[in-house]
Design an enzyme around this catalytic site. Structure first.
Site, mmCIF file in Angstrom:
data_model
loop_
_atom_site.group_PDB
_atom_site.id
_atom_site.type_symbol
_atom_site.label_atom_id
_atom_site.label_comp_id
_atom_site.label_asym_id
_atom_site.label_seq_id
_atom_site.Cartn_x
_atom_site.Cartn_y
_atom_site.Cartn_z
ATOM 1 N N HIS A 1 -91.997 -1.872 60.410
ATOM 2 C CA HIS A 1 -91.319 -0.863 60.183
ATOM 3 C C HIS A 1 -89.976 -1.526 60.168
ATOM 4 C CE1 HIS A 1 -93.157 3.551 59.447
ATOM 5 N NE2 HIS A 1 -93.683 1.825 59.155
ATOM 6 N N TYR B 1 -87.891 11.841 62.048
ATOM 7 C CA TYR B 1 -87.888 12.809 63.067
ATOM 8 C C TYR B 1 -86.760 13.699 62.995
ATOM 9 C CZ TYR B 1 -89.509 8.664 66.467
ATOM 10 O OH TYR B 1 -90.273 8.192 66.786
ATOM 11 N N PRO C 1 -94.192 11.819 74.750
ATOM 12 C CA PRO C 1 -94.353 11.135 73.186
ATOM 13 C C PRO C 1 -93.148 10.965 72.566
ATOM 14 C CG PRO C 1 -95.151 12.886 73.297
ATOM 15 C CD PRO C 1 -94.381 13.414 74.672
ATOM 16 N N LYS D 1 -92.613 5.633 73.871
ATOM 17 C CA LYS D 1 -92.614 4.108 74.621
ATOM 18 C C LYS D 1 -93.958 3.810 76.081
ATOM 19 C CE LYS D 1 -89.052 2.365 73.787
ATOM 20 N NZ LYS D 1 -88.859 1.425 72.792
ATOM 21 N N TYR E 1 -85.208 1.880 71.093
ATOM 22 C CA TYR E 1 -86.257 1.932 70.534
ATOM 23 C C TYR E 1 -86.978 0.528 69.444
ATOM 24 C CZ TYR E 1 -88.951 4.679 66.822
ATOM 25 O OH TYR E 1 -90.158 5.082 66.337
HETATM 26 C C1 PHB Z 1 -97.394 8.295 66.538
HETATM 27 O O1 PHB Z 1 -97.437 8.013 65.300
HETATM 28 O O2 PHB Z 1 -98.377 8.874 67.091
HETATM 29 C C2 PHB Z 1 -95.764 8.708 66.939
HETATM 30 C C3 PHB Z 1 -95.063 7.387 66.518
HETATM 31 C C4 PHB Z 1 -93.374 7.578 66.648
HETATM 32 C C5 PHB Z 1 -93.020 8.396 68.028
HETATM 33 C C6 PHB Z 1 -94.445 9.142 68.475
HETATM 34 C C7 PHB Z 1 -95.573 8.636 68.048
HETATM 35 O O3 PHB Z 1 -92.628 8.495 68.727
#
Ligand code: PHB
Length: 385
Positions: A72, A195, A287, A291, A379
């Site tokens: 990505h 997000y 989460p 990280k 990130y």
């Molecule tokens: C996930 O795909 O489980 C996932 C991805 C990004 C995040 C948290 C969980 O910030």
């Protein structure tokens, strides 16, 4: 029974450490309390920093990751009914890869066993002696003692390693919400992660493959999964992810669901005598930003390097620096995860002033290159050294 490094815990941290040590000619035994199927099924976040994929690839554990991982270059922040793309790669020159933790664990178990590695499942660790050192565990109804030079505590937040360490200082935060996560057999409705901040709460649209979606909803911390039939989950996701431009959320059968509490936690130091803590045994992040696994990989990479130096030259310099090196990275991730969590979630106690500040902050990150770069470089992950 004797080995060089006894590794308590067969999750990604313990398995990767065993693999990295093997590559440098150092013997280890992995003791895992659960059975293999359980370890290979445990759902966790699936976003890998470039530094994490580099470690896996350079150590020969990246073959399937290279084939199936989805690279990505950006992510979307969605609020006020509109999307705002953060171009991660344009801002940092780095990428992230979607590849589930369960797949990494499967790859590492297969690799360790193919290399003749000693991974013992359903081996319940009873006691760790950090100075002798040794590990006492129970398997097949019998008690065994494994003697070693060093112990790596990779047994997660609820493991026995951390309570073994006297005089630890701990730091923590609980959040007034949790994540309800689902896996669904439906092609993702997006190419990049979304997000979303919405007045009803946070939502995240992630993915696992071109055919499997992973989505999350902010829910109260004591929420009952039974209160969330599929239709309610999809309706709530659709409401929180809605935009004004006709974007639609594809729905499909839910194949897995769970509620994850959110907490921040750090234990200092990460070493006691000959016991070294790594991964969730030493620190937990909420989460948001994914990280946790990346930090665990960073810890065991530092530890493998330090043990290699110790066995090659007798020098303990890197081992002595282990805790400080790892804590520096861990605290950066703690701050970033806390920051991203508070930026995106709705605190039920927030007053109108706090909500306006949050909206202004989101708007700033979405419109200022300097602010977006701060998000992006954390990130994708800061460099390893
Ligand atoms: C996930 O795909 O489980 C996932 C991805 C990004 C995040 C948290 C969980 O910030």
């Amino acid at each position: 029974m004797r080995t060089q490094v006894a590794i308590v815990g067969g999750g990604p941290a313990g398995l990767l450490l065993s693999h990295l040590l093997h590559r440098r000619g150092i013997a280890s035994v992995v003791l895992e309390g659960r059975d293999r199927a359980y370890v290979e099924r445990r759902q966790r976040a699936g976003m890998l920093e470039q530094g994490t994929t580099d470690v896996l690839r350079e150590s020969g554990a990246g073959e399937r990751l290279d084939r199936e991982g989805l690279v990505h270059h950006g992510l979307e922040l969605r609020f006020g009914g509109a999307g705002h793309r953060i171009p991660l790669t344009d801002l940092t020159g780095r990428t992230v890869t979607v590849y589930a933790q369960t797949e990494i664990v499967k790859d590492l178990v297969a690799l360790r066993l193919a290399d003749g590695g000693d991974v013992r499942f359903e081996a319940e660790v009873l006691e760790i002696d950090a100075s002798a050192p040794s590990v006492t565990y129970r398997q097949d109804g019998r008690t065994h003692t494994l003697e070693c030079d060093y112990v790596a505590g990779c047994d997660g937040f609820h493991g026995v390693s951390r309570p073994t360490v006297p005089g630890l200082r701990t730091f923590s935060r609980e959040y007034p919400f949790a994540w309800l996560g689902i896996l669904a057999d439906v092609p993702p409705s997006t190419h990049e992660l979304i997000y979303a901040n919405h007045e009803r709460g946070f939502a995240l649209h992630s993915l696992r493959s071109p055919k499997v979606s992973r989505l999350y909803l902010q829910v109260p911390p004591d929420e009952d999964l039974g209160a969330w039939p599929d239709t309610r989950i999809w309706d709530e996701l659709a409401a929180r992810l809605a935009t004004g431009d006709g974007w639609e959320l594809r729905q499909g059968p839910v194949t897995d669901r769970s509620i994850t509490p959110m907490r921040s936690f750090v234990a200092e130091p990460m070493r006691h005598d000959r016991l070294f803590l790594a991964g969730d045994a030493a620190h937990i992040v909420p989460p948001t930003g994914a990280k946790g696994l990346n930090l665990a990989v960073a810890d065991v990479t530092v530890l493998a390097r330090a043990l290699t130096e110790r066995y090659a030259s007798g020098s303990e310099t890197l081992l002595d620096g282990y805790s400080a090196t790892c804590l520096r990275r861990a605290w950066r991730a703690e701050h970033f995860s806390y920051w991203m969590t508070t930026l995106l979630h709705v605190d039920p106690a927030a007053d109108p002033f706090a909500l306006r500040l949050q909206r202004s902050h989101l708007d700033y990150v979405a419109s200022s290159e300097a602010a977006a770069t701060t998000l992006a470089e954390n990130y994708v992950g800061l460099p390893f050294d």
